[in-house]
Design an enzyme around this catalytic site. Structure first.
Site, PDB file in Angstrom:
ATOM      1  N   ARG A 102       9.365  25.380 -32.196  1.00 48.99           N
ATOM      2  CA  ARG A 102       8.363  24.673 -31.390  1.00 48.99           C
ATOM      3  C   ARG A 102       8.997  23.676 -30.431  1.00 48.99           C
ATOM      4  O   ARG A 102       8.593  23.571 -29.274  1.00 48.99           O
ATOM      5  CB  ARG A 102       7.342  23.992 -32.314  1.00 48.99           C
ATOM      6  CG  ARG A 102       6.257  23.186 -31.596  1.00 48.99           C
ATOM      7  CD  ARG A 102       5.664  23.859 -30.374  1.00 48.99           C
ATOM      8  NE  ARG A 102       5.244  25.238 -30.606  1.00 48.99           N
ATOM      9  CZ  ARG A 102       5.050  26.122 -29.646  1.00 48.99           C
ATOM     10  NH1 ARG A 102       5.282  25.813 -28.380  1.00 48.99           N
ATOM     11  NH2 ARG A 102       4.671  27.349 -29.928  1.00 48.99           N
ATOM     12  N   LYS A 137       7.369   9.270 -11.534  1.00 46.92           N
ATOM     13  CA  LYS A 137       6.124   9.611 -12.237  1.00 46.92           C
ATOM     14  C   LYS A 137       6.413  10.722 -13.241  1.00 46.92           C
ATOM     15  O   LYS A 137       6.004  11.873 -13.089  1.00 46.92           O
ATOM     16  CB  LYS A 137       5.049  10.021 -11.234  1.00 46.92           C
ATOM     17  CG  LYS A 137       4.623   8.882 -10.318  1.00 46.92           C
ATOM     18  CD  LYS A 137       3.594   9.331  -9.295  1.00 46.92           C
ATOM     19  CE  LYS A 137       3.218   8.183  -8.363  1.00 46.92           C
ATOM     20  NZ  LYS A 137       2.254   8.606  -7.317  1.00 46.92           N
ATOM     21  N   LYS A 169       8.171  -1.734  -2.039  1.00 46.24           N
ATOM     22  CA  LYS A 169       6.856  -1.119  -1.901  1.00 46.24           C
ATOM     23  C   LYS A 169       5.875  -2.112  -1.281  1.00 46.24           C
ATOM     24  O   LYS A 169       6.199  -3.277  -1.040  1.00 46.24           O
ATOM     25  CB  LYS A 169       6.363  -0.653  -3.272  1.00 46.24           C
ATOM     26  CG  LYS A 169       7.293   0.323  -3.979  1.00 46.24           C
ATOM     27  CD  LYS A 169       7.114   1.729  -3.484  1.00 46.24           C
ATOM     28  CE  LYS A 169       5.859   2.338  -4.090  1.00 46.24           C
ATOM     29  NZ  LYS A 169       5.670   3.743  -3.639  1.00 46.24           N
ATOM     30  N   GLU A 199       8.887   0.847   2.121  1.00 46.36           N
ATOM     31  CA  GLU A 199       7.674   1.621   2.371  1.00 46.36           C
ATOM     32  C   GLU A 199       6.902   1.010   3.532  1.00 46.36           C
ATOM     33  O   GLU A 199       6.733  -0.209   3.601  1.00 46.36           O
ATOM     34  CB  GLU A 199       6.805   1.621   1.111  1.00 46.36           C
ATOM     35  CG  GLU A 199       5.461   2.310   1.270  1.00 46.36           C
ATOM     36  CD  GLU A 199       4.606   2.155   0.022  1.00 46.36           C
ATOM     37  OE1 GLU A 199       3.513   1.569   0.124  1.00 46.36           O
ATOM     38  OE2 GLU A 199       5.033   2.622  -1.056  1.00 46.36           O
ATOM     39  N   ASP A 221       4.330   6.278   4.021  1.00 47.47           N
ATOM     40  CA  ASP A 221       3.350   6.478   2.948  1.00 47.47           C
ATOM     41  C   ASP A 221       1.981   6.871   3.481  1.00 47.47           C
ATOM     42  O   ASP A 221       1.392   6.168   4.313  1.00 47.47           O
ATOM     43  CB  ASP A 221       3.222   5.197   2.116  1.00 47.47           C
ATOM     44  CG  ASP A 221       2.390   5.410   0.865  1.00 47.47           C
ATOM     45  OD1 ASP A 221       2.617   6.420   0.164  1.00 47.47           O
ATOM     46  OD2 ASP A 221       1.509   4.579   0.589  1.00 47.47           O
TER      47      ASP A 221
END
Length: 281
Positions: A102, A137, A169, A199, A221
């Site tokens: 598994r 992510k 960011k 960004e 972005d």
């Protein structure tokens, strides 16, 4: 394709998965119903077509359960497979094979799905110099192996952690008081060995970045395609440009054609479909 990582680097992630699955008392079903001396040859099969990833990890998983198992990888990581292809054979103790099954399949199916999705994005960039890259992510605890799967699919890796590079960011810009303060801080404090990405959401912000200096890469972005084209023209080859936000598969080709250097997509690791693989005796 990049060279495989050393087994030693991957083993801790796989050990944790095996410990989770084996629990406090091991595989009680197998130990109850399978005599210790029974041996078999198992085949790890692809039940649909894709780009293979996770064979190195599957091999390590089986060998951590039982180093005596004889394993042959027939289709290596990074190679395409067709439906019904045999990816790997595992020969030896039936109990050992069942105990590792598994975990090996969970990794291989998940990672082959990521490699397959990445390859579909990469195919859309054909004829351009644009590269497909992943993001942070990722599944907690599995970033290393998921990013390796992106490489197997022909993509590239973005940062592995917050310590890899400076990525400014929108929230950093807001908290610091604007683009000028963050870039001046970078110029004053950042190591000369550290790459800097910032960004921007608008062409006006891009113009500021180009005027002030201090960045190596600009993340464009959530810009539509005509705006990306204008950004490439404004940049005139000065900085590396990365397009991000809403980078779905149907959009990749037109974005790559704008002349951006990278397209980043979190979907490669957070939305890839697990490929259907099976282990048959």
């Amino acid at each position: 394709m990049n060279s495989p990582l050393p087994d030693l680097v991957l083993e801790p992630v796989i050990r944790n998965a095996l410990a989770e699955d084996l629990g406090t008392y091991g595989d009680i079903t197998t130990r109850t119903v399978i005599p210790a001396d029974v041996t078999y040859t198992a085949r790890l099969n692809a039940r649909e077509a894709g780009v293979v990833s996770g064979m190195q990890i599957a091999r390590i998983a089986f060998h951590l359960v039982d180093p005596a198992l004889k394993i042959e990888t027939l289709i290596a990581d990074g190679q395409p497979c067709a439906k019904d292809d045999v990816l790997m054979t595992i020969e030896g103790s039936a109990a050992s094979i069942l105990s590792g099954e598994r975990v090996a399949l969970n990794f291989a199916g998940r990672l082959t799905g990521i490699a397959t999705m990445t390859a579909s994005y990469v195919a859309e960039t054909e004829g351009t110099d644009c590269r497909i890259t992943c993001t942070r992510k990722t599944t907690p605890g599995l970033r290393l192996v998921e990013k390796q799967a992106v490489l197997h699919g022909g993509g590239f890796n973005h940062r592995f952690s917050l310590s890899d590079a400076i990525l400014i960011k929108d929230n950093h810009i807001a908290a610091a008081g604007g683009i000028s303060p963050v870039l001046e801080a970078v110029k004053a404090q950042a190591s000369h060995m550290m790459r800097v990405e910032i960004e921007v959401d608008t062409l006006e912000q891009l113009e500021q970045v180009l005027e002030i200096g201090g960045a190596d890469v600009v993340l464009l972005d959530n810009m539509d395609t005509p705006t990306l084209e204008k950004a490439v023209a404004m940049n005139a080859g000065k900085l590396v440009l990365e397009a991000s936000g809403n980078m779905t598969l149907p959009r990749v080709a037109e974005v790559a054609a704008t002349g951006v250097h990278y397209i980043s997509s979190g979907a490669l690791t957070h939305s890839a479909k697990t490929l259907d693989l099976g282990l048959d005796f």
